[in-house]
Design an enzyme around this catalytic site. Sequence first.
Site, mmCIF file in Angstrom:
data_model
loop_
_atom_site.group_PDB
_atom_site.id
_atom_site.type_symbol
_atom_site.label_atom_id
_atom_site.label_comp_id
_atom_site.label_asym_id
_atom_site.label_seq_id
_atom_site.Cartn_x
_atom_site.Cartn_y
_atom_site.Cartn_z
ATOM 1 N N ASP A 260 13.711 -50.800 0.911
ATOM 2 C CA ASP A 260 12.889 -51.969 0.625
ATOM 3 C C ASP A 260 13.648 -53.019 -0.179
ATOM 4 O OD1 ASP A 260 10.181 -53.310 0.288
ATOM 5 O OD2 ASP A 260 10.698 -52.932 -1.815
ATOM 6 N N GLU A 293 15.840 -53.785 4.456
ATOM 7 C CA GLU A 293 15.120 -55.052 4.335
ATOM 8 C C GLU A 293 15.938 -55.872 3.356
ATOM 9 O OE1 GLU A 293 10.846 -57.022 3.038
ATOM 10 O OE2 GLU A 293 11.589 -55.261 1.989
#
Length: 583
Positions: A260, A293
């Site tokens: 993330d 990401e």
Amino acid sequence: MSERHFHAMPYGFKPLGDGRTRFRLWAPDKESASIECDDGHVSRMRALDDGWFECVCPAEPGTGYRFRFDDGTAVPDPASRRQRDGDVHGYSVVTDPTAYEWRHTEWRGRPWHETVIYELHPGVLGGFHGVEMMLPHLASLGITAIELMPISQFPGERNWGYDGVLPYAPAAAYGSPDDLKSLVDTAHGLGLMVFLDVVYNHFGPDGNYLGAYASPFFDEAAHTPWGAAIGVATPQVGDYFVHNALYWIEEFRFDGLRFDAVHAIGNPGWLASLAARVRAATGPERHVHLVLENEANQAHLLAPERFDAQWNDDFHNALHVLLTDEHEGYYAHYRPPMEKLLRSLREGFAFQGEAMGGRRRGEPCAHLPPARFVNFLQNHDQVGNRAFGDRLETLVAPETVEAALALLLLAPFVPMLFMGEEWASRTPFLFFTDFPDDDLRRAVRDGRRKEFEAFSGFSGETIPDPNEYETFTASIPVRDETKGDARRALVRTLIALRQKHVAPYIDTARSLGASALGERAFVVAWSLGAATLTLYVNFGESEIGLDTTPSPSAAWLHGSAADVASASRGLLPARRTLACLES
């Protein structure tokens, strides 16, 4: 032959097999520490070098334990494998990681080019057992990988997962560690990979005690939207997350990780070393996939020996603006959308060093194959970070969604679907939490409403309260009664076409160009081995003329007979994606 798996690490506990357990804690800010078990046993820990403490004491599986310092502070194990009753402030629990006997011992994963991802939230689907029950449905669609949103222990009974504070402990609200292993094991038996979304850029606001005894975990000189950055440059801190990655891959047999918001870590060198250490530990006998990401669009991190791919927000954002005409917030950077969408289809990122919001974003990536990019029409962020969690299905006509799905699933990038998308679900996916602290609940509610107060079309007071149970239950995906079955059939057909004609070539596919046919129509082509794949896409509401038509020898992969006949006459029907393959 049965298999049992345990990831050994310097953090947390290690069962010694004779009723005793070794405990270790890194607490560089403390002079002394003790371990306190729920049976009343207290042991002084031995101080080692570099801030480490260690203790060997009687502790069978099921024993609750926590660490206590001389000032009276008691804290859970930051490497806890399980929290009693899911309490982030309470006792950690000694488990037996080798108790689970794996059934599908022959599983070694699947190659990256076969990947079709289905992102899901375990909580709204009934926890680990509920997800396990869904797996035959997903396998029947042709899905090859499910991706769980973060599962690390968080405060309360429900959360998106990005407020986790104990990265090694599966959330008790979803089930036990063995329930999670059963989910992964069952998936492997169905030919499904299982990926996990992990958060190494921050800890949640409730239940994180690391700052009280291990302040080097945080770099006060660097800030993120969640506070001080994580100090991964400190070896003990960086290793804590490397071991976490290996823990999920080795002990739980996950096939991959999605990292993330790594731009908030701010240390690409550490990211590269993380990938190298994971690759070295897992070896070539398993297919293990690592996905980023990364708002910074750092193309140099994308390679089979580093990170397999990155979520491509540029593709989503440009396409979303093209389909909906929305232009508020970050969508403002994608107007006009056609140029950026076509660049994304040709090269991967739309931003490769150009200015965005006053600073340069991205690195050149045209040299990378399409396999390095994960594309999507929807995901938890792009739906859930809308004020009312609107799905694309509620914003544009169903025929337009179907044309976009064909583009997504037939283009030679790695596609990802969001839970419910295969059923044409119109159910919102809202932002939800369950913080026990009243002040934090109020801050989350008010912050959420303030975030959207400048947007047109609604008032902040109407935004659903993230703390309310109804906000969570409203996010459970429901099949659309009128379109669900037909949409499921379409998705299954498109994935089958992809796996036969497109997927084998995405590691070497090369763009042959993309050009606009109008404000909402374009043609794009790639070489796939000895063949050429061409997609004719018209998101407009009227047919449009084609400058050139496919050769009579072209094999049409997708498109009704009537649509193909129109295209052969030089007319591309409205709200359609047609695909053809020419040798």
